[in-house]
Scaffold this active site. Sequence first.
Site, PDB file in Angstrom:
ATOM      1  N   ARG A  13      -4.697  -1.698   4.104  1.00  0.00           N
ATOM      2  CA  ARG A  13      -3.453  -1.145   3.576  1.00  0.00           C
ATOM      3  C   ARG A  13      -2.324  -1.429   4.578  1.00  0.00           C
ATOM      4  O   ARG A  13      -2.541  -1.326   5.792  1.00  0.00           O
ATOM      5  CB  ARG A  13      -3.570   0.367   3.409  1.00  0.00           C
ATOM      6  CG  ARG A  13      -4.791   0.849   2.619  1.00  0.00           C
ATOM      7  CD  ARG A  13      -4.898   2.349   2.829  1.00  0.00           C
ATOM      8  NE  ARG A  13      -6.015   2.989   2.154  1.00  0.00           N
ATOM      9  CZ  ARG A  13      -7.215   3.175   2.704  1.00  0.00           C
ATOM     10  NH1 ARG A  13      -7.489   2.695   3.905  1.00  0.00           N
ATOM     11  NH2 ARG A  13      -8.139   3.829   2.041  1.00  0.00           N
ATOM     12  N   HIS A  57      -2.243   5.001 -10.407  1.00  0.00           N
ATOM     13  CA  HIS A  57      -2.166   6.438 -10.123  1.00  0.00           C
ATOM     14  C   HIS A  57      -1.128   7.111 -11.013  1.00  0.00           C
ATOM     15  O   HIS A  57      -0.122   6.504 -11.377  1.00  0.00           O
ATOM     16  CB  HIS A  57      -1.781   6.657  -8.654  1.00  0.00           C
ATOM     17  CG  HIS A  57      -2.847   6.240  -7.690  1.00  0.00           C
ATOM     18  ND1 HIS A  57      -3.980   6.970  -7.477  1.00  0.00           N
ATOM     19  CD2 HIS A  57      -2.950   5.134  -6.891  1.00  0.00           C
ATOM     20  CE1 HIS A  57      -4.738   6.359  -6.575  1.00  0.00           C
ATOM     21  NE2 HIS A  57      -4.138   5.236  -6.209  1.00  0.00           N
ATOM     22  N   GLU A  90       3.837 -18.300   0.044  1.00  0.00           N
ATOM     23  CA  GLU A  90       2.606 -17.543   0.267  1.00  0.00           C
ATOM     24  C   GLU A  90       1.741 -18.339   1.227  1.00  0.00           C
ATOM     25  O   GLU A  90       1.505 -19.518   1.013  1.00  0.00           O
ATOM     26  CB  GLU A  90       1.875 -17.323  -1.070  1.00  0.00           C
ATOM     27  CG  GLU A  90       0.446 -16.817  -0.955  1.00  0.00           C
ATOM     28  CD  GLU A  90       0.310 -15.546  -0.121  1.00  0.00           C
ATOM     29  OE1 GLU A  90       1.036 -14.576  -0.380  1.00  0.00           O
ATOM     30  OE2 GLU A  90      -0.530 -15.545   0.812  1.00  0.00           O
ATOM     31  N   ALA A 119      -7.621  -0.506  -7.308  1.00  0.00           N
ATOM     32  CA  ALA A 119      -7.237  -0.956  -8.657  1.00  0.00           C
ATOM     33  C   ALA A 119      -6.883   0.212  -9.577  1.00  0.00           C
ATOM     34  O   ALA A 119      -7.162   0.181 -10.765  1.00  0.00           O
ATOM     35  CB  ALA A 119      -8.326  -1.822  -9.272  1.00  0.00           C
ATOM     36  N   ILE A 154       4.177  -1.100   1.690  1.00  0.00           N
ATOM     37  CA  ILE A 154       3.765  -0.747   0.323  1.00  0.00           C
ATOM     38  C   ILE A 154       2.247  -0.527   0.316  1.00  0.00           C
ATOM     39  O   ILE A 154       1.464  -1.360  -0.134  1.00  0.00           O
ATOM     40  CB  ILE A 154       4.194  -1.830  -0.694  1.00  0.00           C
ATOM     41  CG1 ILE A 154       5.650  -2.256  -0.475  1.00  0.00           C
ATOM     42  CG2 ILE A 154       3.976  -1.313  -2.118  1.00  0.00           C
ATOM     43  CD1 ILE A 154       6.690  -1.157  -0.661  1.00  0.00           C
ATOM     44  N   VAL A 200       5.572 -18.613   6.804  1.00  0.00           N
ATOM     45  CA  VAL A 200       6.879 -18.507   7.452  1.00  0.00           C
ATOM     46  C   VAL A 200       6.677 -18.271   8.944  1.00  0.00           C
ATOM     47  O   VAL A 200       5.976 -17.342   9.344  1.00  0.00           O
ATOM     48  CB  VAL A 200       7.723 -17.380   6.818  1.00  0.00           C
ATOM     49  CG1 VAL A 200       9.005 -17.149   7.615  1.00  0.00           C
ATOM     50  CG2 VAL A 200       8.021 -17.707   5.366  1.00  0.00           C
ATOM     51  N   LYS A 219      -6.131   9.862  -0.131  1.00  0.00           N
ATOM     52  CA  LYS A 219      -6.648  10.401  -1.384  1.00  0.00           C
ATOM     53  C   LYS A 219      -8.159  10.599  -1.368  1.00  0.00           C
ATOM     54  O   LYS A 219      -8.723  11.147  -2.314  1.00  0.00           O
ATOM     55  CB  LYS A 219      -6.251   9.487  -2.530  1.00  0.00           C
ATOM     56  CG  LYS A 219      -4.742   9.404  -2.716  1.00  0.00           C
ATOM     57  CD  LYS A 219      -4.393   8.537  -3.909  1.00  0.00           C
ATOM     58  CE  LYS A 219      -2.900   8.325  -4.042  1.00  0.00           C
ATOM     59  NZ  LYS A 219      -2.356   7.450  -2.986  1.00  0.00           N
ATOM     60  N   CYS A 275     -25.460 -11.776  -9.716  1.00  0.00           N
ATOM     61  CA  CYS A 275     -26.018 -12.855  -8.874  1.00  0.00           C
ATOM     62  C   CYS A 275     -24.963 -13.405  -7.920  1.00  0.00           C
ATOM     63  O   CYS A 275     -25.251 -14.270  -7.106  1.00  0.00           O
ATOM     64  CB  CYS A 275     -26.674 -13.940  -9.714  1.00  0.00           C
ATOM     65  SG  CYS A 275     -25.586 -15.265 -10.246  1.00  0.00           S
ATOM     66  N   CYS A 294     -23.949 -14.107 -15.814  1.00  0.00           N
ATOM     67  CA  CYS A 294     -23.853 -12.655 -15.597  1.00  0.00           C
ATOM     68  C   CYS A 294     -22.665 -12.074 -16.354  1.00  0.00           C
ATOM     69  O   CYS A 294     -22.768 -11.039 -16.998  1.00  0.00           O
ATOM     70  CB  CYS A 294     -23.692 -12.328 -14.117  1.00  0.00           C
ATOM     71  SG  CYS A 294     -25.058 -12.842 -13.078  1.00  0.00           S
TER      72      CYS A 294
END
Lengths: 476, 416
Positions: free
Chosen positions: A309, A49, A31, A46, A334, A171, A248, A436, A401
């Site tokens: 996306r 669907h 990564e 998030a 994806i 990579v 959507k 905050c 918070c």
Amino acid sequence: MKDIVIVGGGVVGAFIARYLSAYEADVLLLEKENDVGDVTSMANSAIVHSGDDPIPGTLKAKFNVLGNAMFTEISKDLDVSFGRCGSINLAMDESQLPLLKELEERAKKNGVPTKVLTREEVLKIEPNVTPKVVAGLFCPTAGVVNPFTLTAHAMENACDNGVELHLQEEVIDIKRQGDIFLVVTNKTTYETRMVINAAGLASDKIAAMIEDIDWKIQPRKGEYFVLDHYAPGLVNHVLFPLPTKKGKGVLVTMTTSGNYLVGPSSEFVDDGEDWATDTPTLTSVKAQAKEMVPSIPFQEQIRVFAGLRSTPTTGDFIIESSKTYKEFINVAGIESPGLVSAPAIGKYVADELAAKILNLKAKKDWNPKIRPYTHLAKLNNEQRNELIQKDPSFGEIVCNCEKVSAGEINEVLNRSVPAYTVKAVKKRTRAGFGKCQGGFCQPKVLNLIAKRFGVTPLDVLYGRANSRVLEKESKE
Amino acid sequence: MKTIDLVIIGGGSAGMAAAVSAYDQGIRDILILERSDVLGGILNQCIHNGFGLHEFKEELTGPEFLFRFVDQVKERKIPYELQATVLSISPNKVVSYISPKGSFEIQAKALVVATGCYERSAGAIGMPGERPAGVISAGQAQLYLNQHGYLVGKKVFILGSGDIGLIMARRMTLEGAKVLGVAELMPYSNGLERNIQQCLKDFNIPLYLSHTVTNVIGKGKLEAIEISQVDEHLQPVKGTEKRFDVDTLLLSIGLIPNNGLLDKMGAKKGKTRGSEVDDSLETTIPGVFSCGNVLHVHDLVDYVVAEGKTAGISAAKYLKGEEKGHKEIETIAGPGIGYVVPSRVNVEDKEGSVELKFRVSRPSKNVYVEYSQGDKVLMKVLKLAIIPSEMEIFKLPKKLLINDQEPIKVSLVAKE
């Protein structure tokens, strides 16, 4: 020599790693960022669907529906907040009723349960929806999930089961040598029998390292508002307009943390690193959302953000071996509904592609569960007291918070996929996520990170490379 | 469950003042809950001077000012708990809190909520551009510098001319950082006049009025910002962009009452984003009082402690069962007035005066502040200059009121 190198630690890469960890194989995930799930997987709607929207017969439809069904179990095994609250697509005037009918048909073909709601039924369960609404398509299987811990915990589960994770390793090139691949990174070169390309926005560049490809990723930006959690509630379901060719549309939903999310916009951009928000776009998002829910209290707004996306030119997910080498698997494009599809994609890529191609043997002792985390907010007074008597750091609130304790932050600093940055702590614990925005707690978070990793607060990063929070010690 | 007469949430200046005055009214069973590891609240990081001119008739630093109240708390042996965070309060005043000592639930007979305020963030204003490290609130930079000993950057721009931003412009300059400018959305400054002089003009730091940040550039760390002039509708004007290469953007764009506990208890919310209170500072929940910056944001701590004292005295009266009368009238923020605190005043007793605190919506010169009931003007006060950044306090004699039904309206009226 590795058996498999996975390129990309987003939610897709993490779930591929998780399901590959059920096999006897030497798996490495690379990564480029300082945390898993730090790009597209952290900046999206998030939403789990239902699968009502994708065109029947597509990979999107297949993996969405399969993925959705996995969430009840996954959220328990991986200790991820998930709520199957259901979604409603709203028809705002009579002219939209044929669109609603079309959507209902698509859902039926995809095997997704739905129920058409009358205007009165919609307003009964969603009193803040505009009285102009004429009907709604209710999808009971839709839900909301915490995308941050979904990715981090899937990766943690993979690492607990033996997968190796390297962060900050990009990579640069991939070459074929005999019957293996050489994966060249900014740090070293790895030999591997198989490469799985789950590089998200960069997946076309990674794929093009070994052969000519006839598809491309077109980054498509979505901008959002985040509202604070407050009483009384605004909406109880994921509310969508009816989908159009652009996607959507702008949704209004509660998140698993009780915040409200409004967005996204949808614009193609040239730069795969363009996460800027802009006022005209957000103004338009606001107007579109208010058409559905006129009373959204934007004075409770605490953050705006943009995500990109990985939209493929092919129009559908790409989940297959490359044309030239069956041991080079592309898992690309994806975009939405990618988050909900990720577990099903991960399982398919591991079981049906990688394991079969490499003839992998299943482990006997694979553990699908992570060690559960402590959630102070879910405990009653006696349970909290017992916990604090054992470890007083759970009584030391760092983020006021969101009421996150030092004990909970220490937990995420000490797992197999630890949080190294302020943002990584924020994503896993919500410290700094509140109204905050870290104004009071960030110095304490910085100190906890520094102490854990034996560095000074000056060395701690906010998120990406070169994102130091502090400049220098002040003079006496 | 343990019962305590008076629980005070927040051990800053308002909370300590409330505790001391309630004690002096004879209340002994008091508990202050403070989330930090020291009493004093935000004053701990305000190491500059300018505090206490009203309360102590001398100019003190923040810590000096707060220590005087800490002394008063300690002299009276008023119990307090540190690192104690309130998780929730039920509408019948059961306070749930935790500290490293454990998790507790206590029944309060009366409550004073004095939880201060927090800074408005970049996200709250939807600041355009990227979200790199280096965009932080002025108060957070102050916390890093004054309490942790770290400077957050060396080339700084500041958005918003609130007092904390102005103070930090001077503070960071003194620490060796270069402050390239301050942009203010409004055509006037939002800070105290003395801070504009002492923190900007004295250091030749330019103040760009009617300007705002229109782009934030940087992937990991902040690299640059762009500001633009705004028109009379506060919209950026194309072609007026100026770029500043900076590693830090400090935000001083407003303070918001930290009123979550009272909101979640169901206390009615007021125009200030704090709770609605009457002139005894009681919220719409009986026996629950609010004071200081959680009620409305103050510019001077002296006024915060004055309000804390009122809350302490009122809580003591409530605990002693003193009736305060039932005749109440509302207050209304009329034209030109941003808000009025309190929202309701008790007029059962005709003696004395009603203390009204308010802010104007925009700066004005040569205007009257008019106090009226219905069509009847009760009083007019000429103001040569009046600005939003300075809270007005006015004591309206109750004998001027014409009845005990019609609301008192405060308005700004042009001089004929």
